[in-house]
Structures are given as structure tokens and as C-alpha cells.
Design a protein around this motif. Structure first.
Motif, mmCIF file in Angstrom:
data_model
loop_
_atom_site.group_PDB
_atom_site.id
_atom_site.type_symbol
_atom_site.label_atom_id
_atom_site.label_comp_id
_atom_site.label_asym_id
_atom_site.label_seq_id
_atom_site.Cartn_x
_atom_site.Cartn_y
_atom_site.Cartn_z
ATOM 1 N N GLU A 151 0.845 -1.187 0.000
ATOM 2 C CA GLU A 151 0.000 0.000 0.000
ATOM 3 C C GLU A 151 0.886 1.244 0.000
ATOM 4 O OE1 GLU A 151 -3.256 0.374 -0.184
ATOM 5 O OE2 GLU A 151 -3.567 -1.794 -0.403
ATOM 6 N N VAL A 152 0.541 2.194 -0.858
ATOM 7 C CA VAL A 152 1.385 3.382 -1.016
ATOM 8 C C VAL A 152 1.514 4.145 0.296
ATOM 9 C CG1 VAL A 152 1.620 5.598 -2.195
ATOM 10 C CG2 VAL A 152 0.838 3.592 -3.460
ATOM 11 N N GLU A 153 0.405 4.303 1.018
ATOM 12 C CA GLU A 153 0.440 5.068 2.270
ATOM 13 C C GLU A 153 1.367 4.419 3.291
ATOM 14 O OE1 GLU A 153 -2.217 4.169 0.685
ATOM 15 O OE2 GLU A 153 -3.529 5.910 0.341
ATOM 16 N N GLU A 154 1.346 3.088 3.378
ATOM 17 C CA GLU A 154 2.209 2.385 4.317
ATOM 18 C C GLU A 154 3.676 2.529 3.921
ATOM 19 O OE1 GLU A 154 3.576 -0.018 7.465
ATOM 20 O OE2 GLU A 154 1.774 1.170 7.116
ATOM 21 N N SER A 155 3.948 2.442 2.635
ATOM 22 C CA SER A 155 5.325 2.613 2.158
ATOM 23 C C SER A 155 5.817 4.029 2.424
ATOM 24 C CB SER A 155 5.402 2.304 0.662
ATOM 25 O OG SER A 155 5.085 0.953 0.404
ATOM 26 N N GLN A 156 4.946 5.010 2.237
ATOM 27 C CA GLN A 156 5.322 6.397 2.521
ATOM 28 C C GLN A 156 5.637 6.580 4.001
ATOM 29 O OE1 GLN A 156 1.855 8.425 0.847
ATOM 30 N NE2 GLN A 156 3.156 9.323 -0.729
ATOM 31 N N ARG A 157 4.855 5.935 4.846
ATOM 32 C CA ARG A 157 5.086 6.042 6.291
ATOM 33 C C ARG A 157 6.453 5.465 6.659
ATOM 34 N NH1 ARG A 157 5.224 3.163 10.634
ATOM 35 N NH2 ARG A 157 4.817 1.238 9.477
ATOM 36 N N LYS A 158 6.780 4.319 6.100
ATOM 37 C CA LYS A 158 8.072 3.698 6.383
ATOM 38 C C LYS A 158 9.230 4.570 5.899
ATOM 39 C CE LYS A 158 6.993 -1.243 6.577
ATOM 40 N NZ LYS A 158 7.331 -2.574 6.004
ATOM 41 N N LEU A 159 9.081 5.121 4.716
ATOM 42 C CA LEU A 159 10.130 5.989 4.177
ATOM 43 C C LEU A 159 10.338 7.214 5.060
ATOM 44 C CD1 LEU A 159 9.291 5.816 0.371
ATOM 45 C CD2 LEU A 159 11.447 5.115 1.414
ATOM 46 N N ASP A 211 9.166 10.569 -3.957
ATOM 47 C CA ASP A 211 8.506 11.291 -5.056
ATOM 48 C C ASP A 211 7.771 10.319 -5.974
ATOM 49 O OD1 ASP A 211 9.457 13.674 -4.095
ATOM 50 O OD2 ASP A 211 11.176 13.765 -5.456
ATOM 51 N N LEU A 212 8.375 9.168 -6.183
ATOM 52 C CA LEU A 212 7.756 8.152 -7.037
ATOM 53 C C LEU A 212 6.434 7.680 -6.437
ATOM 54 C CD1 LEU A 212 8.254 6.381 -9.588
ATOM 55 C CD2 LEU A 212 9.314 4.706 -8.074
ATOM 56 N N LEU A 213 6.440 7.443 -5.133
ATOM 57 C CA LEU A 213 5.219 6.992 -4.458
ATOM 58 C C LEU A 213 4.156 8.090 -4.426
ATOM 59 C CD1 LEU A 213 6.733 4.983 -1.465
ATOM 60 C CD2 LEU A 213 5.509 4.062 -3.432
ATOM 61 N N LYS A 214 4.588 9.331 -4.255
ATOM 62 C CA LYS A 214 3.627 10.441 -4.263
ATOM 63 C C LYS A 214 2.951 10.550 -5.628
ATOM 64 C CE LYS A 214 3.109 15.384 -3.384
ATOM 65 N NZ LYS A 214 2.242 15.550 -4.574
ATOM 66 N N THR A 215 3.741 10.396 -6.676
ATOM 67 C CA THR A 215 3.175 10.417 -8.026
ATOM 68 C C THR A 215 2.180 9.275 -8.204
ATOM 69 O OG1 THR A 215 5.196 11.405 -8.927
ATOM 70 C CG2 THR A 215 3.730 10.306 -10.479
ATOM 71 N N ALA A 216 2.548 8.096 -7.703
ATOM 72 C CA ALA A 216 1.649 6.943 -7.804
ATOM 73 C C ALA A 216 0.346 7.200 -7.055
ATOM 74 C CB ALA A 216 2.342 5.698 -7.256
ATOM 75 N N LEU A 217 0.461 7.799 -5.865
ATOM 76 C CA LEU A 217 -0.734 8.091 -5.067
ATOM 77 C C LEU A 217 -1.634 9.091 -5.785
ATOM 78 C CD1 LEU A 217 -1.981 7.387 -2.307
ATOM 79 C CD2 LEU A 217 -0.871 9.425 -1.387
ATOM 80 N N ASP A 218 -1.025 10.083 -6.410
ATOM 81 C CA ASP A 218 -1.811 11.079 -7.153
ATOM 82 C C ASP A 218 -2.555 10.434 -8.317
ATOM 83 O OD1 ASP A 218 -1.034 13.123 -5.499
ATOM 84 O OD2 ASP A 218 0.551 13.870 -6.809
ATOM 85 N N PHE A 219 -1.851 9.650 -9.096
ATOM 86 C CA PHE A 219 -2.450 9.112 -10.314
ATOM 87 C C PHE A 219 -3.396 7.943 -10.048
ATOM 88 C CE2 PHE A 219 0.697 11.696 -12.388
ATOM 89 C CZ PHE A 219 0.092 12.040 -13.590
ATOM 90 N N HIS A 220 -3.311 7.348 -8.869
ATOM 91 C CA HIS A 220 -4.288 6.312 -8.524
ATOM 92 C C HIS A 220 -5.689 6.902 -8.388
ATOM 93 C CE1 HIS A 220 -1.169 3.234 -6.853
ATOM 94 N NE2 HIS A 220 -1.280 3.207 -8.166
ATOM 95 N N SER A 259 14.197 8.302 -14.740
ATOM 96 C CA SER A 259 14.294 9.412 -15.685
ATOM 97 C C SER A 259 13.268 9.261 -16.810
ATOM 98 C CB SER A 259 15.709 9.474 -16.265
ATOM 99 O OG SER A 259 15.810 10.501 -17.225
ATOM 100 N N GLU A 260 13.176 8.064 -17.354
ATOM 101 C CA GLU A 260 12.199 7.806 -18.421
ATOM 102 C C GLU A 260 10.775 7.925 -17.887
ATOM 103 O OE1 GLU A 260 10.908 4.162 -21.440
ATOM 104 O OE2 GLU A 260 12.873 4.137 -20.447
ATOM 105 N N PHE A 261 10.560 7.425 -16.686
ATOM 106 C CA PHE A 261 9.239 7.491 -16.055
ATOM 107 C C PHE A 261 8.797 8.941 -15.863
ATOM 108 C CE2 PHE A 261 6.816 7.887 -12.081
ATOM 109 C CZ PHE A 261 5.735 7.063 -12.336
ATOM 110 N N ASN A 262 9.688 9.786 -15.354
ATOM 111 C CA ASN A 262 9.343 11.188 -15.100
ATOM 112 C C ASN A 262 9.020 11.940 -16.391
ATOM 113 O OD1 ASN A 262 9.609 11.004 -12.315
ATOM 114 N ND2 ASN A 262 11.770 11.576 -12.327
#
Length: 453
Positions: A181-189, A246-255, A308-311
Motif C-alpha cells: 500500500e502506497v500510504e504504508e510505504s510512505q510512512r516507512k520511508l 517522489d515516485l510513491l507520491k506520483t503513484a498516489l496522485d495518479f491512482h 528518468s524515463e518514467f518522469n
């Protein structure tokens, strides 16, 4: 007899040469070698190095003090061999190195307890143990002359950083971090980032107060090395954590695109475009969730290439998303629908490229609200003017003057609070300005209500 003595002396001198090379090899060993070879040793390697060095040198020292070796030294002295000074120097070097190694090993022993405690707890509980650990490091620096060397201390501190990185990686579990889960991963980070940053802060605090560890009559030796030497790998690791965050934040936004739907004339078409973008993003993100490399490793260039390609592709999605929001806003029939669109969009409007493309629409909102605000201001002015000229003001039919006045003020204030309250949720500076303006008018109406008492 002379020939025999010469052959014996030659054999002894050859042995001295051989021993000197072997002993010098032992003396030149440094605990920094694993780091220089590109490895990432932990402090236990440092403790084990000095323990082994102390034992090895003690063994060599005892050998040099045996009756047999002392007899050989006596023969070198008797025949005035040119290798006698080299033998004596070797003996002195071994004795000095042994004394130093034993002293360092003794002073490093208290670290063992703190390192064991550090490794025995889950990473979220590591932070309280960092200050005591660095406290012991400072004591070692102040009390152990042999370890009061920037080169040796930076090795130990780098190894502590390696231990923290190792524990952080285990806690984050790279193989699951982008699949959970993105939120859990963000918390750990966040936990890891806070802990490592705290370690750097404690280091700086101890560095500034290093003088407190020295006795009054003792010369204070500061840590005159650059902090970057200590934190070179830790900073790289923190940088990688920021990239993943930043990658997880982007994922959370686009979900959020999965459940994003629009109304209006082009609502169905816009909703389909958003769903297509969501599917594209899922495919893009799958590169990371199905990757086999350790993306927490700062040395992983494959991850850097993928990010880089993803961004670059995300920038394209942001541009398209901004265009969709503009079209949806233009289709909004009124203020209520416009604010509903803002609520639906949520944090997506805060993405830099989306915000850049849609910012002018806030001006449209302000113009729309300005008309309503002027209308309320006109009603308020007319009411107060009527009261000033006639001595009373019109109130609701069949209501007493006070109750009617209060009712009028409440209705007028509700007319402001309803639509204008939406500006409080807008992060755009213009939205805040309008909200403050509406608050000012709301306060005037409140004062007017109090005047009826």
C-alpha cells in the motif's frame, strides 16, 4: 669455523629480511581496506579488526622475544651485522603497534554493547539509541590517543552509517516497498528519513560539544575533517529515498484517476480520456513494481535510468491532465459545479505542471464570485442606508424588529459562508485573498447582527 659463522650469519640476515617483509605487511594493514575496496563493512568489522590485530601482534611479539630469536640477535650484534638496526627497528615497531592495538581494542569494547542493542530492535526504535552510541564514540576519541586520528574515526563513522543503511533497507524491504500500500510505504520511508536525518543532527551536536569530553588540563582535539567524508554514502542513500518518495507520491496522485468522473457536455469523453491515462500510468509504474534490482542501492544506475524515463512520461500525462481539467472547468454551468470539480481533482491540481496550466481558471472563479460579493455588499449598504435615513429597516413580515434584524443578518451571512467558504480550501494565493475578503465582509455583517441587540 669462520665459514660456518658466515653461513649462519647469512641465514640469520636472510631470516631478518624475510621477517621484516612479513611484519611490515601486518603493520601496514588498516581497518579502512574494506571501504577502499568498495565494500560496505559495519562497525563489527572494525572491532574484529582491532581484536585480530592485537592478537596477531602479540603472537609476533612473543616470537621475537623467544630465546632462539634473542640468540640470533646476539649473533648479529657480535658480528656487527648491518641488519641488526633493522632487526631492532622491527622489534620496536611491533612493540609500539601492539601497545596501540591493545589500547584501541580495549577502548572499542564498550561499543559492542551499543551495537548489539542497535541491531536487536526494529528500525522505528533505533532513534533513541543513536545519541548514546555517538556519546561512546566521543569518549573513545577523547581517551584513546591511538584512535584520535581523523582517518580512523571517519572509518568507524562510515561503518556506523553502513549499519544504519543496512537496517533501514531491511526495514523497508525493497522487494515489497513498491508493491505494498502506497500510504504504508510512505510512512516507512518517512520513519527512515527522519531517523537518518536525526543521526546527522546528533553527530553535529556532539561535534560542537566535543570539548566537554576532555579533561580540564587536556588539550582538546576537534573533529577537523569534513562531514561529507562521513556521510557520503548515507547522503546518497537519503537522496535515493527522496526519489522513491517522489515516485510513491506520483503513484498516489495518479491512482485517483481510477475513480475520476466528469459531468457536463463533454463529461463522458473526458472521463474516458482519464481512464485511458490511468491505464497508461499503471503500465508505466509496473516497471518498478516488477523490477528485480535493489532500487534502494544508490549505485543502481538501472533504477536511475527507469526513473528518468518514467518522469518524462509523467510530464506528458500532467500536461494532458491539465488540458482535461481546463475543458471540464469550461463546461461547468455555475459556481457550485466549478467548486465540485476542484474537490474532485483534489491534490492533482497541486502537481506543478497541472497547476501551471490551470492557474488562470482561478481568475475566472474570482470574477464569478466577485459578482456575488458585490451583490451582497450592495444589499448590506442599502440596508444600513435605509436604517440611517428612516430610523428603522425592513424586516421579515410578522417578526419583531430585533428578531427580524437578526434573521436578515443570518441569511445574508449564510449567502456568503456557503459559496465563499470554498475558497478556504483553495491553496492558490488568489483563493486565499478572496477568502480573506469574504471574511472581512462576513465580520461586518456579524457586527451588524450584534447592533440589533
Amino acid at each position: 669455523y669462520i665459514i660456518f659463522n658466515k653461513s649462519v650469519i647469512y641465514a640469520i640476515e636472510s631470516a631478518v629480511i624475510r621477517w621484516s617483509h612479513q611484519v611490515q605487511g601486518v603493520l601496514k594493514r588498516e581497518s579502512s581496506q574494506p571501504l577502499l575496496q568498495g565494500e560496505n563493512p559495519t562497525p563489527k568489522v572494525e572491532l574484529e579488526f582491532w581484536k585480530s590485530r592485537s592478537e596477531d601482534l602479540e603472537y609476533i611479539y612473543n616470537q621475537l622475544r623467544t630465546i632462539k630469536v634473542r640468540g640470533m640477535a646476539g649473533l648479529l650484534d657480535k658480528f656487527q651485522s648491518s641488519y641488526l638496526p633493522a632487526f631492532k627497528a622491527m622489534f620496536r615497531d611491533v612493540r609500539a603497534a601492539l601497545t596501540e592495538a591493545q589500547d584501541i581494542h580495549t577502548h572499542l569494547l564498550p561499543l559492542h554493547h551499543h551495537l548489539e542493542a542497535l541491531e536487536s530492535v526494529e528500525f522505528p526504535k533505533v532513534k533513541p539509541r543513536l545519541r548514546p552510541l555517538l556519546h561512546v564514540v566521543c569518549l573513545i576519541w577523547a581517551t584513546c590517543k591511538g584512535y584520535r586520528s581523523p582517518g580512523r574515526l571517519t572509518v568507524l563513522l562510515q561503518e556506523i552509517c553502513n549499519l544504519l543503511i543496512q537496517q533501514a533497507s531491511t526495514y523497508l524491504s525493497p522487494e515489497d516497498l513498491l508493491r505494498s500500500e502506497v500510504e504504508e510505504s510512505q510512512r516507512k520511508l518517512q520513519v527512515v528519513s527522519d531517523t537518518l536525518t536525526f543521526f546527522k543532527q546528533v553527530f553535529q551536536d556532539r561535534r560542537e560539544n566535543l570539548h566537554t569530553y576532555f579533561k580540564e588540563n587536556q588539550e582538546v582535539k576537534e573533529w577537523d575533517f569534513q562531514s561529507s567524508l562521513v556521510f557520503v554514502r548515507l547522503d546518497s542513500f537519503l537522496g535515493r529515498l527522496h526519489v522513491v518518495t517522489d515516485l510513491l507520491k506520483t503513484a498516489l496522485d495518479f491512482h485517483k484517476l481510477e475513480k475520476l468522473e466528469f459531468s457536463g457536455i463533454r463529461g463522458n469523453a473526458l472521463s474516458q480520456q482519464v481512464q485511458q491515462m490511468y491505464e497508461e500510468f499503471q503500465e508505466m509504474y509496473r516497471v518498478f513494481s516488477e523490477s528485480s534490482y535493489d532500487f534502494l542501492d544508490p549505485q543502481s544506475m538501472e533504477f536511475e535510468t527507469d526513473v528518468s524515463e518514467f518522469n518524462q512520461r509523467v510530464e506528458d500525462l500532467d500536461r494532458r491532465l491539465g488540458t482535461i481539467f481546463i475543458q471540464a472547468f469550461d463546461d461547468s454551468p455555475g459556481l457550485e459545479h466549478a467548486f465540485k470539480l476542484l474537490d474532485i481533482a483534489g491534490n492533482l491540481l497541486e502537481r506543478p505542471l497541472v497547476a501551471q496550466d490551470t492557474s488562470e481558471k482561478y481568475l475566472v472563479l474570482i470574477r464569478m464570485f466577485s459578482k456575488d460579493l458585490d451583490a451582497v455588499r450592495t444589499i448590506y449598504s442599502q440596508h444600513t442606508q435605509e436604517e440611517a435615513e428612516l430610523g428603522f429597516s425592513t424586516v421579515h413580515k410578522n417578526m419583531p424588529a430585533v428578531a427580524g434584524g437578526l434573521r436578515w443578518a443570518q441569511e445574508l451571512r449564510q449567502r456568503i459562508q456557503g459559496p465563499f467558504g470554498n475558497f478556504d480550501r483553495i491553496l492558490h494565493p488568489l483563493g486565499k485573498a478572496v477568502f480573506l475578503g469574504s471574511c472581512f465582509l462576513n465580520d461586518l455583517i456579524s457586527l451588524k447582527a450584534h447592533s440589533f441587540w
